[in-house]
Design a protein around this motif. Structure first.
Motif, PDB file in Angstrom:
ATOM      1  N   ASP A  45       0.804  -1.220   0.000  1.00 39.04           N
ATOM      2  CA  ASP A  45       0.000   0.000   0.000  1.00 39.04           C
ATOM      3  C   ASP A  45       0.837   1.270   0.000  1.00 39.04           C
ATOM      4  O   ASP A  45       0.305   2.377   0.126  1.00 39.04           O
ATOM      5  N   THR A 124      -1.241  -7.894  -4.309  1.00 35.95           N
ATOM      6  CA  THR A 124      -1.393  -6.719  -3.456  1.00 35.95           C
ATOM      7  C   THR A 124      -1.913  -5.549  -4.285  1.00 35.95           C
ATOM      8  O   THR A 124      -1.912  -5.581  -5.523  1.00 35.95           O
ATOM      9  N   ARG A 125      -2.346  -4.495  -3.613  1.00 35.05           N
ATOM     10  CA  ARG A 125      -2.789  -3.305  -4.337  1.00 35.05           C
ATOM     11  C   ARG A 125      -1.671  -2.751  -5.214  1.00 35.05           C
ATOM     12  O   ARG A 125      -1.906  -2.321  -6.337  1.00 35.05           O
ATOM     13  N   ASN A 129      -2.271  -2.433  -9.104  1.00 32.20           N
ATOM     14  CA  ASN A 129      -2.335  -1.082  -9.657  1.00 32.20           C
ATOM     15  C   ASN A 129      -1.226  -0.791 -10.653  1.00 32.20           C
ATOM     16  O   ASN A 129      -1.380   0.049 -11.540  1.00 32.20           O
ATOM     17  N   SER A 150      -7.151  -7.308  -6.212  1.00 33.77           N
ATOM     18  CA  SER A 150      -6.281  -6.993  -5.086  1.00 33.77           C
ATOM     19  C   SER A 150      -6.836  -7.629  -3.818  1.00 33.77           C
ATOM     20  O   SER A 150      -8.048  -7.744  -3.636  1.00 33.77           O
ATOM     21  N   PRO A 152      -6.008  -6.931  -0.140  1.00 30.77           N
ATOM     22  CA  PRO A 152      -5.247  -6.175   0.860  1.00 30.77           C
ATOM     23  C   PRO A 152      -5.156  -6.822   2.236  1.00 30.77           C
ATOM     24  O   PRO A 152      -4.242  -6.505   3.003  1.00 30.77           O
ATOM     25  N   TYR A 175     -12.379 -12.185  -1.606  1.00 34.72           N
ATOM     26  CA  TYR A 175     -11.572 -11.805  -2.765  1.00 34.72           C
ATOM     27  C   TYR A 175     -11.695 -12.802  -3.910  1.00 34.72           C
ATOM     28  O   TYR A 175     -11.668 -12.416  -5.090  1.00 34.72           O
TER      29      TYR A 175
END
Length: 277
Positions: A45, A124-125, A129, A150, A152, A175
Motif C-alpha cells: 500500500d 497486493t494493491r 495497480n 487486489s 489487501p 476476494y
C-alpha cells in the motif's frame, strides 16, 4: 578464481521464503543470503517512491554483503522498483551486478496453464495497480484475457500467522468471489504474491477443482536455473558451500518464529538496521 559470491534473495517480509524454499530445493549447492525488510512491511500500500527507495536500500545492502546477483522475491518490489534499478542504477553504480524479479518469469509461462485463455491474478494493491502482469502476460500470450483482484487483507493475515484460523475464511472467500464475478470462465488463478501459498488450503476449499492454482516458487526457481545456465560467467562466480544466512530489519525472534513456517525449516536470523549502513 575463488567462488565467493552468495545469491541474494529479498522480500518485504516473509513471503519470499516460499520462493527461496523452491530455489534452495532446486539449486541447493549455492550460498544464499535472505533479507526480509519486516520493519517496513507490507510494501503493497506504499507509494511508488517509497517502495523504490526501500527496495534499493535492501538491494544495496545485499550488494555490500558480496551478492552480485539478487532476486526480488516480492511481486510489489518487482512491479514498482525492478525496472528502475535495472535501467538507472546498475549501469551507473553496479555494472557487474544483476537484479532479477518474479513477474517476467511468471508471465513467460502462465499462459501455458490455461485452457479457457482466461486467467485471474491475485495480488497486493501495489502489484495490481501497477498493471505489470497485464502488460507482461500480453507480451507473451496476447490471446489470453487477464482479470486482476487486489487482496489487501491476505498479507496481514499471513504475516500475523492468522491464515489458518476461521477468521481468515471471510477474506479468502471475499476476494475469490470478487475475482470470479469478473469472469466466471477463469480456469487458472495466479497467486501473484509470495505470501499467498500459505492460504492454499483455504483457497482450495472454496474453489472448484476445475480451477488451477498457480504459485511462483517452482516457476522462479526453474527460471533462475535456466538463467545461470545461460550466464556462465555469473554462475562461475557463485559460492558453492550450501550456506544459508537470514537477516531481518525487524525483530529477529519474531522473524525466526514466523519464517520457519514459510521456509519449512527452523531459521535463526540476524537483525540489521539499514539506517546504520
Amino acid at each position: 578464481m575463488t567462488n565467493k559470491h552468495p545469491i541474494g534473495i529479498f522480500d518485504s517480509g516473509y513471503g519470499g521464503l516460499t520462493v527461496f524454499k523452491s530455489i534452495a530445493e532446486r539449486l541447493p549447492q549455492y550460498d544464499y543470503i535472505y533479507l526480509g525488510d519486516n520493519a517496513r512491511a507490507p510494501y503493497g500500500d506504499n507509494s511508488f517512491e517509497a517502495i523504490y527507495q526501500y527496495t534499493l536500500e535492501c538491494v544495496e545492502w545485499l550488494f555490500s554483503e558480496g551478492c552480485q546477483l539478487v532476486i526480488l522475491a516480492c511481486n510489489t518490489a518487482s512491479a514498482k522498483a525492478l525496472r528502475t534499478i535495472q535501467q538507472k542504477v546498475l549501469p551507473v553504480k553496479y555494472p557487474t551486478h544483476r537484479v532479477l524479479g518474479v513477474i517476467r518469469p511468471t508471465a513467460e509461462v502462465i499462459g501455458n496453464f490455461t485452457e479457457s485463455k482466461i486467467i485471474g491474478v491475485m495480488g497486493t494493491r501495489g502489484t495490481v495497480n501497477s498493471e505489470s502482469y497485464l502488460l507482461e502476460i500480453n507480451k507473451y500470450f496476447p490471446e489470453v484475457s487477464v482479470y486482476q483482484q487486489s487482496c489487501p487483507m491476505w498479507v496481514p493475515l499471513v504475516e500475523n500467522n492468522e491464515h489458518l484460523t476461521p477468521g481468515a475464511d471471510f477474506f479468502v472467500e471475499k476476494y475469490l468471489t470478487e475475482l470470479l464475478n469478473q469472469n466466471p470462465k477463469i480456469d487458472t488463478i495466479l497467486l501473484a504474491c509470495t505470501h499467498y501459498p500459505l492460504l492454499i488450503p483455504k483457497i482450495k476449499r472454496i474453489l472448484s477443482n476445475k480451477i488451477l492454482l498457480v504459485g511462483q516458487g517452482d516457476i522462479v526457481s526453474s527460471s533462475l536455473e535456466r538463467y545461470l545456465d545461460h550466464h556462465i560467467k555469473i554462475k562461475e562466480l557463485l559460492a558453492i558451500n550450501a550456506k544459508r544466512s537470514f537477516y531481518t530489519t525487524g525483530d529477529q525472534h519474531v522473524f525466526d518464529e514466523h519464517a520457519s513456517v514459510f521456509f519449512g525449516d527452523q531459521i535463526f536470523c540476524k537483525h540489521i538496521d539499514l539506517k546504520e549502513q
